[in-house]
Design a protein around this motif. Structure first.
Motif, short mmCIF file in Angstrom:
data_model
loop_
_atom_site.label_atom_id
_atom_site.label_comp_id
_atom_site.label_asym_id
_atom_site.label_seq_id
_atom_site.Cartn_x
_atom_site.Cartn_y
_atom_site.Cartn_z
N UNK A 79 0.75 -1.32 0.03
CA UNK A 79 0.00 -0.05 -0.10
C UNK A 79 0.82 1.33 -0.08
N UNK A 80 2.12 1.04 0.47
CA UNK A 80 3.02 2.34 0.47
C UNK A 80 3.78 2.57 -0.87
N UNK A 81 3.49 1.68 -1.67
CA UNK A 81 3.94 1.77 -3.15
C UNK A 81 2.86 2.80 -3.93
N UNK A 82 3.35 3.70 -4.96
CA UNK A 82 2.40 4.50 -5.59
C UNK A 82 1.74 3.63 -6.66
N UNK A 84 -1.16 1.46 -8.92
CA UNK A 84 -1.66 -0.10 -8.72
C UNK A 84 -0.47 -0.99 -8.90
N UNK A 85 -0.39 -2.13 -7.93
CA UNK A 85 0.79 -2.97 -8.07
C UNK A 85 0.21 -4.13 -8.57
N UNK A 86 0.56 -4.82 -9.71
CA UNK A 86 0.34 -6.01 -9.91
C UNK A 86 1.35 -6.54 -11.16
N UNK A 87 1.14 -7.67 -11.88
CA UNK A 87 2.02 -8.12 -12.97
C UNK A 87 2.26 -7.25 -13.89
N UNK A 88 1.57 -6.28 -14.25
CA UNK A 88 1.74 -5.39 -15.37
C UNK A 88 2.53 -4.48 -14.96
N UNK A 89 2.45 -3.99 -13.63
CA UNK A 89 3.08 -2.59 -13.10
C UNK A 89 4.47 -2.84 -12.56
N UNK A 94 10.31 -1.72 -7.78
CA UNK A 94 9.22 -1.96 -6.75
C UNK A 94 10.27 -3.40 -5.71
N UNK A 95 10.77 -4.24 -6.69
CA UNK A 95 11.30 -5.38 -6.10
C UNK A 95 12.45 -4.96 -4.95
N UNK A 96 13.29 -3.86 -5.75
CA UNK A 96 14.29 -3.51 -4.56
C UNK A 96 13.70 -2.85 -3.21
N UNK A 98 11.04 -3.35 -1.90
CA UNK A 98 10.36 -4.34 -0.96
C UNK A 98 11.40 -5.32 -0.44
N UNK A 99 12.55 -5.29 -0.94
CA UNK A 99 13.49 -6.20 -0.09
C UNK A 99 14.13 -5.36 0.88
N UNK A 100 14.21 -3.98 0.63
CA UNK A 100 15.07 -3.20 1.49
C UNK A 100 13.93 -2.97 2.51
N UNK A 101 12.95 -3.40 2.58
CA UNK A 101 11.98 -3.20 4.00
C UNK A 101 12.11 -4.43 5.02
N UNK A 102 12.35 -5.63 4.52
CA UNK A 102 12.24 -6.91 5.06
C UNK A 102 13.80 -7.70 5.26
N UNK A 103 14.14 -7.34 6.44
CA UNK A 103 15.80 -7.98 6.79
C UNK A 103 15.56 -9.61 6.79
N UNK A 104 14.68 -10.05 6.97
CA UNK A 104 14.51 -11.48 7.04
C UNK A 104 14.57 -12.14 5.70
N UNK A 105 13.69 -11.45 4.63
CA UNK A 105 13.92 -11.82 3.27
C UNK A 105 15.24 -11.72 2.71
N UNK A 106 15.85 -10.71 3.09
CA UNK A 106 17.33 -10.52 2.54
C UNK A 106 18.10 -11.61 3.12
N UNK A 107 17.90 -11.92 4.22
CA UNK A 107 18.69 -13.20 5.09
C UNK A 107 18.36 -14.33 4.44
#
Length: 306
Positions: A79-82, A84-89, A94-96, A98-107
């Motif tokens: 919801x914090x991304x400007x 609509x977020x879907x396969x087309x957009x 966006x991926x970078x 999202x990863x920067x928000x979640x340390x356990x996914x980075x690990x």
């Protein structure tokens, strides 16, 4: 980022390091060898819980204190991304983000359902299952509660409680420098991982987990992202079957130290934390692990603050 390999040792006294829900929550065991087992998932839970205490945002966690599915967990983040977020957009930015928000996914990586387009990240940090270096005995007892299981019963309920008498546990882990690029793992993340493994187990003790103490943590960081030596536990001698406390332990690390010396040119740094109560032996000498390292390895030591 360079590759690293991890050796983590901790002990458990009169506690249940990892209950098996399929076996009345008894401590997990290899009954043939009498070795106590602890899953990598249990170890990662300690790490995640510690990171959460440090204010880090997690993917495998709760939303407003409630357990939710993966899609519900992602909703407040996406919801914090400007727009609509879907396969087309969806795009690399966006991926970078999202990863920067979640340390356990980075690990540890994750599979993340983003609007019908699952994202899969293989974690650069992986752990084997842990096992005890000593044969372990399980103590069984009866526990009674003061509350009835139904409103009609006047007496409390009874159950079984299972604990290991003493278990000296060992884990092997690795960090892949190449995979770290894909999850955007940072050196700061790895330092927090070191810190979590040293501090989390006693800090996050519960009734069934109190009695566990870290004894040695070693992360061998190599000079590149290609070198991997293998499971350090294979270079440790098994312990005897009459252990009841840390003072009974003398860990023979001669083969481990010899191997470290053989590959010293591939080692950039040895990140180390050790408990002063752990006695280690090598080539007839006994003392702290760091004291037994040859001078060529001692110059590579970086001590972790416990």
């Amino acid at each position: 980022m360079n590759n690293s390999e991890i050796l983590f040792l901790y002990d458990a006294k009169m506690t249940n390091p990892n209950g098996n829900v399929d076996d009345e929550n008894r401590p997990r065991m290899d009954y043939e060898s009498k070795r106590n087992l602890v899953s990598d998932v249990r170890l990662k839970r300690y790490i995640r819980d510690y990171l959460e205490l440090q204010g880090k945002s997690l993917y495998v966690g709760k939303v407003d204190g409630k357990t939710v599915n993966a899609e519900k967990r992602l909703e407040p983040l996406l919801a914090e991304l400007p727009g609509k977020v879907d396969k087309k957009t969806w795009n690399a930015e966006h991926e970078a983000w999202l990863l920067d928000q979640l340390i356990d996914v980075r690990l540890f990586g994750a599979t993340m359902p983003v609007k019908g387009m699952p994202l899969t990240f293989t974690g650069p940090v992986q752990f084997s299952w842990g096992y005890s270096l000593n044969p372990v005995t399980i103590m069984e007892s009866t526990i009674t509660t003061h509350f009835s299981s139904t409103g009609e019963q006047s007496q409390g309920t009874m159950g079984r409680d299972y604990r290991v008498v003493y278990s000296f546990l060992s884990f092997y882990g690795l960090i892949s420098g190449k995979r770290a690029q894909w999850t955007r793992l940072t050196e700061e993340d790895v330092q927090l991982l070191d810190e979590a493994l040293v501090r989390s187990i006693p800090l996050l003790a519960t009734r069934s987990k109190i009695g566990q103490s870290p004894r040695l943590y070693m992360r061998v960081e190599y000079v590149d992202d290609l070198t991997l030596i293998g499971d350090w536990r294979d270079k440790l001698d098994p312990l005897g079957d009459s252990l009841n406390q840390i003072n009974d332990v003398e860990l023979n690390a001669e083969r481990l130290i010899t191997k470290l010396e053989q590959v010293k040119d591939k080692i950039h740094r040895i990140h180390l934390w050790e408990d002063t109560d752990l006695k280690v032996s090598s080539q007839g000498a006994a003392g702290a692990f760091s004291e037994l390292l040859p001078s060529a390895l001692q110059t590579k030591l970086h001590r972790i603050d416990g």
